[in-house]
Design a protein around this motif. Sequence first.
Motif, PDB file in Angstrom:
ATOM      1  N   CYS A  82       0.845  -1.184   0.000  1.00  0.00           N
ATOM      2  CA  CYS A  82       0.000   0.000   0.000  1.00  0.00           C
ATOM      3  C   CYS A  82       0.886   1.242   0.000  1.00  0.00           C
ATOM      4  O   CYS A  82       1.791   1.351   0.826  1.00  0.00           O
ATOM      5  N   TRP A  83       0.638   2.148  -0.928  1.00  0.00           N
ATOM      6  CA  TRP A  83       1.391   3.401  -1.017  1.00  0.00           C
ATOM      7  C   TRP A  83       0.445   4.582  -0.967  1.00  0.00           C
ATOM      8  O   TRP A  83      -0.708   4.495  -1.402  1.00  0.00           O
ATOM      9  N   LEU A  84       0.965   5.699  -0.507  1.00  0.00           N
ATOM     10  CA  LEU A  84       0.297   6.989  -0.615  1.00  0.00           C
ATOM     11  C   LEU A  84       1.245   7.877  -1.412  1.00  0.00           C
ATOM     12  O   LEU A  84       2.324   8.225  -0.939  1.00  0.00           O
ATOM     13  N   PHE A  85       0.876   8.185  -2.635  1.00  0.00           N
ATOM     14  CA  PHE A  85       1.687   9.055  -3.480  1.00  0.00           C
ATOM     15  C   PHE A  85       1.205  10.482  -3.284  1.00  0.00           C
ATOM     16  O   PHE A  85       0.017  10.761  -3.351  1.00  0.00           O
ATOM     17  N   GLY A  86       2.148  11.390  -3.050  1.00  0.00           N
ATOM     18  CA  GLY A  86       1.824  12.800  -2.845  1.00  0.00           C
ATOM     19  C   GLY A  86       2.393  13.650  -3.963  1.00  0.00           C
ATOM     20  O   GLY A  86       2.242  13.336  -5.138  1.00  0.00           O
ATOM     21  N   ASN A  87       3.095  14.719  -3.579  1.00  0.00           N
ATOM     22  CA  ASN A  87       3.635  15.643  -4.570  1.00  0.00           C
ATOM     23  C   ASN A  87       5.110  15.418  -4.871  1.00  0.00           C
ATOM     24  O   ASN A  87       5.585  15.794  -5.934  1.00  0.00           O
TER      25      ASN A  87
END
Length: 75
Positions: free
Chosen positions: A11-16
């Motif tokens: 599980c990843w959370l991609f941001g800026n």
Amino acid sequence: LDEIRHCDILCWLFGNDCGSENAGVVSPAGREFDLATAEGKYRLIYVRGRDDAARHPKMRALVGRAQGGSDPEAC
């Protein structure tokens, strides 16, 4: 990266931003994503925000790859 091989789901959370890059100009998230893809791992990827213009160009490319593209300039 060894931990990626032992996971069933990632599980990843991609941001800026991409984070730090190695000499090969690939971020840890990019290396993890590439390995998980190569290993056929089930991946859950959440993209924070809707403004692609606010993302680093390499993060935009990684998000594109996660959506099924193949951008060599990704994180």
